[in-house]
Design an enzyme around this catalytic site. Structure first.
Site, short mmCIF file in Angstrom:
data_model
loop_
_atom_site.label_atom_id
_atom_site.label_comp_id
_atom_site.label_asym_id
_atom_site.label_seq_id
_atom_site.Cartn_x
_atom_site.Cartn_y
_atom_site.Cartn_z
N GLU A 47 2.84 -37.89 17.06
CA GLU A 47 2.56 -38.49 15.77
C GLU A 47 3.18 -37.58 14.71
O GLU A 47 2.91 -36.38 14.67
CB GLU A 47 1.05 -38.62 15.55
CG GLU A 47 0.70 -39.33 14.26
CD GLU A 47 -0.80 -39.28 13.95
OE1 GLU A 47 -1.60 -38.98 14.85
OE2 GLU A 47 -1.15 -39.51 12.79
N ASP A 58 -6.42 -36.39 3.87
CA ASP A 58 -6.22 -35.15 4.60
C ASP A 58 -6.94 -33.96 3.99
O ASP A 58 -7.07 -33.84 2.78
CB ASP A 58 -4.72 -34.84 4.67
CG ASP A 58 -4.02 -35.76 5.66
OD1 ASP A 58 -4.31 -35.63 6.86
OD2 ASP A 58 -3.22 -36.61 5.23
N TYR A 172 -7.44 -45.94 16.40
CA TYR A 172 -7.66 -44.56 15.97
C TYR A 172 -9.09 -44.47 15.45
O TYR A 172 -9.39 -44.99 14.38
CB TYR A 172 -6.64 -44.25 14.86
CG TYR A 172 -6.53 -42.80 14.44
CD1 TYR A 172 -7.64 -42.00 14.23
CD2 TYR A 172 -5.27 -42.24 14.24
CE1 TYR A 172 -7.51 -40.69 13.83
CE2 TYR A 172 -5.12 -40.91 13.83
CZ TYR A 172 -6.25 -40.15 13.64
OH TYR A 172 -6.12 -38.84 13.23
#
Ligand SMILES: Cc1ncc(COP(=O)(O)O)c(C=O)c1O
Lengths: 264, 395
Positions: A47, A58, A172
């Site tokens: 990834e 993030d 995910y």
């Protein structure tokens, strides 16, 4: 090789999946390619994160990776060069992780076409929920790119069904409330989420956010995960080590350690 | 089918998955409560007795005479408790958060005006309040930081990115994702994902509604033009919205900074391109790749690379005209209004005043212009003094 094919092949051998994430262009293009090959020794899927100025999903570690890449002049077109170069020596599936603005500004069709031609196999667009993704999903289908969507601990049952239907490749699962960033243990939310999604989803379930060690991996596999996604633990090595050789050996060692924990 | 999440193509919900459910919950809760009599009664009470509403619509006689054109009215949002229109939104959202059962509110702030207004509302409703503010802005606006702390809020310094408002929003979004269960994110403008642009606009529309009533009483007709400054766009949309279907010229004034040609400005509508930031599709200041640009303005509250999606829509439909005023002209208007009227405007609001002055010159004496005076300028006196000392402007 398509993401799903790769996962099916692993599952046939009773193996679980390691998806390894680093930031494209961190600290530059050539070294990204070198690091990808280092990870490739023990990883099943790569990834690659595309640096963005405002990465709200993030945590600190990956933000800093983005900053290093952008400081060194990373351009979105570099992502396609990196994928192309990596492809010359490996057929490991590559998934691009991006924020939607970078795709939108380049043009949805153009971006996806370039990604496909370069040799990418799928995309994760972290801030594009299925509700806004109709056109994106259609284009990806046309180009034969996997659309990987995320499910969070608080995602409702109805939306889990919709997300699963819109997903190809793997789901995910976000292991916690919060952003990316290495943690020492797995939260209770992750186990609850696994249990809930297991009974609903037809796609393979991979767990990411905060995964950095063997104990976490083993416990998630025991709880029924099909694999894990690890990012900050690798990006941290790139950010921390001064010497290139140390980065390469550090990445190899970490990836092998995690992959070892993925065998049942 | 009309997409309620959008204004034409603009707006929407572009957020990480963890924020989807809280946004859906917020939308549902808001749509149930917005016409609720009890909620609106309570809100009215706090607007009146805590915030000091309604605010006057004041005819700036001296300024009007000096310019010698159209009559200039000021909608005195500078008189709202805290010194800006921001409290209209924070009281309403904090009350909503309380009713949703949230214990904690978080907010971003640039100049510290929204942070201050959030701290006030947090104290009022006894909600734990935490504010994200860029390291650079903390340096520039120490007084507001202390004000927030006095009212019991905790201020977090944001050291990432450009260390200003945009990065404070990023950090607040990260906090929200980690604490969605007990926390409400109290966004300070008509930016962000749906339902914020609609909800904050509804809460700020009190400005336009009061203006409408007052001008009809005063003049017997609607204004010819209405001018407001646009950062995220909340005071402007709150002022404009009740007039969208009328024959009234609406003008939004963005921060021209050091001039559009220098690239050092915050004019997302006048000089930006479409893109997605902080949950919405809107006009943004960004490079060819879609990386968000650094912005600049003498007014910290306008120093933001995006703008509320409804403004993007109103620009494209042509219903509202958007223009810019640079730092220097805003400073001059700051001095003029202070001297002529005894009213010190916020540097943000001074952008609207400056444009209204230009506009008034070419209009007839019986025309009238309303300026949204979004805030008072106490917070800015040091910056203005510094500009005078450096010879940028003369008093
Ligand atoms: C006095 C004042 N006016 C205007 C603004 C800009 O915000 P908006 O465009 O949302 O009204 C601010 C923001 O801090 C402000 O303090």
């Amino acid at each position: 090789m398509m993401v799903f094919e790769k996962i099916s092949e692993l599952k046939r051998r009773d193996e679980n999946v390691l998806v390894s994430f680093i930031v494209a262009g961190d600290p530059d293009k050539d070294r990204t390619i070198e690091y990808l090959h280092a990870l490739d020794e023990s990883s099943d899927i790569i990834e690659l994160g595309i640096p963005f100025s405002d990465p709200v999903a993030d945590g600190k570690t990956i933000q800093e990776g983005y900053v290093r890449a952008l400081k060194n002049g990373f351009k979105v077109s570099d992502i396609f060069d990196i994928v192309r170069k990596f492809r010359e020596r490996s057929d490991t599936p590559i998934v691009l992780m991006t924020y939607y603005n970078l795709v939108y500004v380049r043009g949805l069709e153009r971006f996806l076409k370039e990604a496909k031609f370069a040799g990418a196999d799928g995309l994760i667009v972290v801030d594009l929920p299925v509700e806004e993704g109709e056109e994106y999903i259609r284009y990806c289908k046309n180009f034969g790119l996997d659309t990987i969507f995320l499910i969070a601990p608080n995602t409702s049952r109805d939306r889990i069904v919709n997300i699963d239907n819109a997903t190809t490749g793997f789901i995910y699962l976000i292991s916690l409330y919060g952003t990316t960033g290495a943690k020492k243990t797995v939260s209770d939310e992750a186990f609850e989420l696994l249990k809930k999604t297991k009974s609903i989803c037809k796609n393979p379930l991979l767990v990411g956010f905060g995964i950095s060690n063997q104990e976490q991996v083993a416990s998630l596999i025991k709880a029924g995960a099909d694999g894990v996604i690890v990012g900050s633990a690798f990006v941290d090595i790139i950010g921390r080590c001064k010497d290139d050789k140390d980065v390469v050996s550090g990445l190899k060692k970490k990836a092998k350690e995690l992959k070892d924990a993925l065998y049942p | 089918m009309i997409d309620m999440r959008k204004f034409g193509d603009f707006g929407g919900i572009y957020v990480p998955e963890t924020l989807m459910e809280p946004l859906i919950e917020l939308e549902k809760f808001y749509s149930e409560i917005k016409d609720d009599e009890v909620f609106n009664k309570e809100l009215e009470y706090y607007y009146r007795y805590f915030a000091g509403r309604p605010t006057p619509l004041y005819l700036a006689k001296n300024l009007t005479e000096k310019i010698g054109g159209a009559k200039i009215y000021l909608k005195r949002e500078d008189l709202v408790h805290g010194g800006a229109h921001k409290l209209n939104n924070t009281i309403a959202q904090a009350l909503l958060a309380k009713k949703m059962g949230k214990r904690r509110i978080i907010a971003e702030t640039g100049a510290g005006q929204h942070g201050t207004a959030t701290a006030m509302a947090g104290s009022l409703f006894k909600l734990k309040t935490e504010i994200y503010m860029g390291e650079e802005d903390i340096q520039r606006q120490k007084m507001n930081v202390f004000r927030m702390e006095l009212m019991g809020a905790e201020v977090h310094s944001v050291g990432s990115g450009s260390k200003t408002l945009k990065d404070a929003v990023n950090e607040a979004l990260r906090d929200w994702a980690a604490n969605v269960i007990d926390t409400h994110y109290l966004i300070g403008s008509v930016i962000g994902p749906h339902p914020y642009p609609t909800m904050v606009r509804d809460f700020q529309s009190i400005i336009g509604r009061e203006t409408r009533e007052a001008i009809i009483k005063e003049e017997g007709c609607l204004p010819d033009k209405i001018v407001a400054c646009v950062g995220g766009g909340s005071n402007a949309i709150g002022m404009f919205h009740p007039f969208l279907n009328d024959k009234v010229g609406l003008i939004g004034v963005e921060a021209g900074g050091k001039g559009l040609s220098t690239g050092k400005h915050s004019a997302s509508l006048c000089n930006g391109k479409k893109g997605v930031l902080h949950g919405a599709l809107t006009y943004l200041l960004q490079d060819d790749d879609g990386q968000i640009n650094q912005t600049s303005s003498i007014a910290a509250g306008l120093d933001y690379p995006g703008v509320g999606p409804e403004h993007s829509f109103l620009k494209d439909t042509g219903r509202v005209k958007y223009t810019t005023i640079d730092d220097k002209k805003a400073l001059e208007a700051f001095l003029i209004l202070s001297k002529e009227e005894g009213i010190i405007p916020a540097l943000e609001s001074a952008h609207a005043v400056a444009y209204a002055i230009e506009l008034a010159k070419d209009m007839a004496k019986d025309d009238n212009i309303v300026v949204c005076l979004s805030g008072r300028g106490d917070k800015d006196v040091e910056i203005v003094k510094d500009s005078i000392d450096r010879g940028v402007i003369k008093i």
